[in-house]
Motif scaffolding. Sequence first.
Motif, PDB file in Angstrom:
ATOM      1  N   LYS A  81      -0.227  -3.695  -0.747  1.00 46.96           N
ATOM      2  CA  LYS A  81      -0.062  -2.737  -1.841  1.00 46.96           C
ATOM      3  C   LYS A  81       1.396  -2.293  -1.952  1.00 46.96           C
ATOM      4  O   LYS A  81       1.942  -2.178  -3.051  1.00 46.96           O
ATOM      5  CB  LYS A  81      -0.963  -1.521  -1.600  1.00 46.96           C
ATOM      6  N   ASN A  83       3.994  -3.968  -0.987  1.00 46.72           N
ATOM      7  CA  ASN A  83       4.787  -5.115  -1.424  1.00 46.72           C
ATOM      8  C   ASN A  83       4.750  -5.285  -2.943  1.00 46.72           C
ATOM      9  O   ASN A  83       5.700  -5.773  -3.543  1.00 46.72           O
ATOM     10  CB  ASN A  83       4.274  -6.381  -0.742  1.00 46.72           C
ATOM     11  N   GLU A  84       3.633  -4.853  -3.565  1.00 43.99           N
ATOM     12  CA  GLU A  84       3.539  -4.928  -5.026  1.00 43.99           C
ATOM     13  C   GLU A  84       4.518  -3.975  -5.700  1.00 43.99           C
ATOM     14  O   GLU A  84       5.062  -4.288  -6.756  1.00 43.99           O
ATOM     15  CB  GLU A  84       2.111  -4.593  -5.473  1.00 43.99           C
ATOM     16  N   ASP A  85       4.748  -2.816  -5.083  1.00 44.67           N
ATOM     17  CA  ASP A  85       5.678  -1.823  -5.636  1.00 44.67           C
ATOM     18  C   ASP A  85       6.101  -0.885  -4.520  1.00 44.67           C
ATOM     19  O   ASP A  85       5.428   0.098  -4.231  1.00 44.67           O
ATOM     20  CB  ASP A  85       5.018  -1.037  -6.775  1.00 44.67           C
ATOM     21  N   SER A  86       7.215  -1.175  -3.894  1.00 45.54           N
ATOM     22  CA  SER A  86       7.655  -0.389  -2.745  1.00 45.54           C
ATOM     23  C   SER A  86       8.153   0.995  -3.139  1.00 45.54           C
ATOM     24  O   SER A  86       8.374   1.844  -2.273  1.00 45.54           O
ATOM     25  CB  SER A  86       8.750  -1.139  -1.983  1.00 45.54           C
ATOM     26  N   THR A  87       8.322   1.245  -4.439  1.00 50.51           N
ATOM     27  CA  THR A  87       8.765   2.574  -4.888  1.00 50.51           C
ATOM     28  C   THR A  87       7.589   3.532  -5.096  1.00 50.51           C
ATOM     29  O   THR A  87       7.803   4.711  -5.380  1.00 50.51           O
ATOM     30  CB  THR A  87       9.552   2.468  -6.204  1.00 50.51           C
ATOM     31  N   ASN A  88       6.370   3.028  -4.956  1.00 53.59           N
ATOM     32  CA  ASN A  88       5.184   3.854  -5.145  1.00 53.59           C
ATOM     33  C   ASN A  88       4.982   4.741  -3.913  1.00 53.59           C
ATOM     34  O   ASN A  88       4.523   4.269  -2.865  1.00 53.59           O
ATOM     35  CB  ASN A  88       3.957   2.968  -5.382  1.00 53.59           C
ATOM     36  N   ARG A 130      -1.571   7.800 -10.178  1.00 53.57           N
ATOM     37  CA  ARG A 130      -0.378   8.548  -9.765  1.00 53.57           C
ATOM     38  C   ARG A 130      -0.309   9.928 -10.396  1.00 53.57           C
ATOM     39  O   ARG A 130       0.079  10.907  -9.750  1.00 53.57           O
ATOM     40  CB  ARG A 130       0.880   7.759 -10.121  1.00 53.57           C
TER      41      ARG A 130
END
Length: 492
Positions: A81, A83-88, A130
């Motif tokens: 998860k 890796n899909e969006d490390s800024t999340n 989010r």
Amino acid sequence: MSATWDDLENALGWFRAAPSRWLQSARQDLSAAAEWIWVVLQGDFAEDQTTAQVITGTVISMIPLVDQVCDVRDLIANCKKINEDSTNKWAWVALVLTLIGLFPTLGSLAKGCLKILFAYGRKAVFNAGRQALDSDMWQATRPYVEHGLAKLNDHLARPEVRRALSALRIDQPYRYLAEQTRNVAAQLQVSRLTSAMDSALGPARQLLGMVKRWGGTDLARRANHTLQVLDGVRGQADRALAQAIKPVQDWLGRLAQRLDVEHRLNYRAQTNALNPHHFHRFSLDAEIEELRKSWPDWVAVGKGAKYRPLREAPEVPPGHFDISANAPRPLREAFKTFHTVHADVLPPGTVLYRVLDPKSNDNSLCWMTKAEFDQLLSKPEWRQKFAVWRHWNHNGEFVTYTVPPGEGLRVWRGTTASQRLNDQQGRPVLANEQGDLYWLDGGAEQIVVNPADLKRQHLGPRQFTGWGYDEGDIQVDLVGVPILQHNWYEAN
């Protein structure tokens, strides 16, 4: 991950049966073993009611390596998860909830119990969205926490866990878990989290290394990619985890408060008794086991429902509340509890009745009229006519609500639908080899209200039904008679 191959084979078998190629080869086909390991490691904690999520720690630690495989599965799912969006930020919050379940300072009992709640917290993070999490993480995750508490209650009722509680002299498990949760929150720091992550990365690398060595080219490539993902997330962890600590600490504080409430609900029945363990709801597994031994007269056995549940939700009149699949919880899909239904407005002065147990919320959605309540002569009759399985509600008490002056109370009313007994995965429980199922008939008139429309000052006192508490570990005698106490759910 020091253990024999037999231990690992047993652990893998706990999650998924061995491939037929592995068995046919007399345990010699290493490519089949690689495939087996790979498939088990793909288990995602976000799936509903996965094994790793609902039974952990105290029970599975009796099988070598199972708990480690659980940890590796969750770590891999988390890192995918991220890796899909490390800024999340919330993906990193979910990782923290995974890692704190690995803290060595947690004893095996606390670790096993809290992992259940942390798993449902992770599910919430990836399902709530989010915007809801940014607004109020606790409120967004609360429905999942309640599901987790139900699983925790089942876990604490297991014989193995009860023996562990007795051996550790833990007489108030919810208070104990609340204290452990607060301790974990106080210990949260990046160094402890990365240490826990490294402890899980070791077994993960060993298992994925087996897949690379024994699997074919494609499987080795995918295993190598997973290793790269794990290493990549580890490289970012020191910075990103620091930003996730504060929301997790706040969430853990609220979770501890919720465990305090559960403690009060479980122990409010004490009156001049030393260490009573009062009221643990009959679990679904226990109910299935009892029925398979012998089913009572109030349970029907057959292939179809006597009062078939509605397939489609009714149209919502102007000003009324929704009970369709799109309705908010707890009203979502309430139409399925009806065989027939229509919207109504109850005039001021109408008195509604609700049968409940000491842990039930006063302001829930299912009620009945006084006329229906007065016709009930026994607990079995109530269960049969209102289609209430034992693990849903142990009864023993009832409460009334009087519609206050004003415009009246909007409700849905109609014939109660039959209820089929399903297992933990939602599959029908077979009653015999002929394919018959277990049913509760229904057929009485039920009333569904919107709990948000109820006002506490118009609730009557809790009273005894006279049917007893014999299904819930409550001893009704001069020492253990429960205190009749309201349990009003306050939405935050």
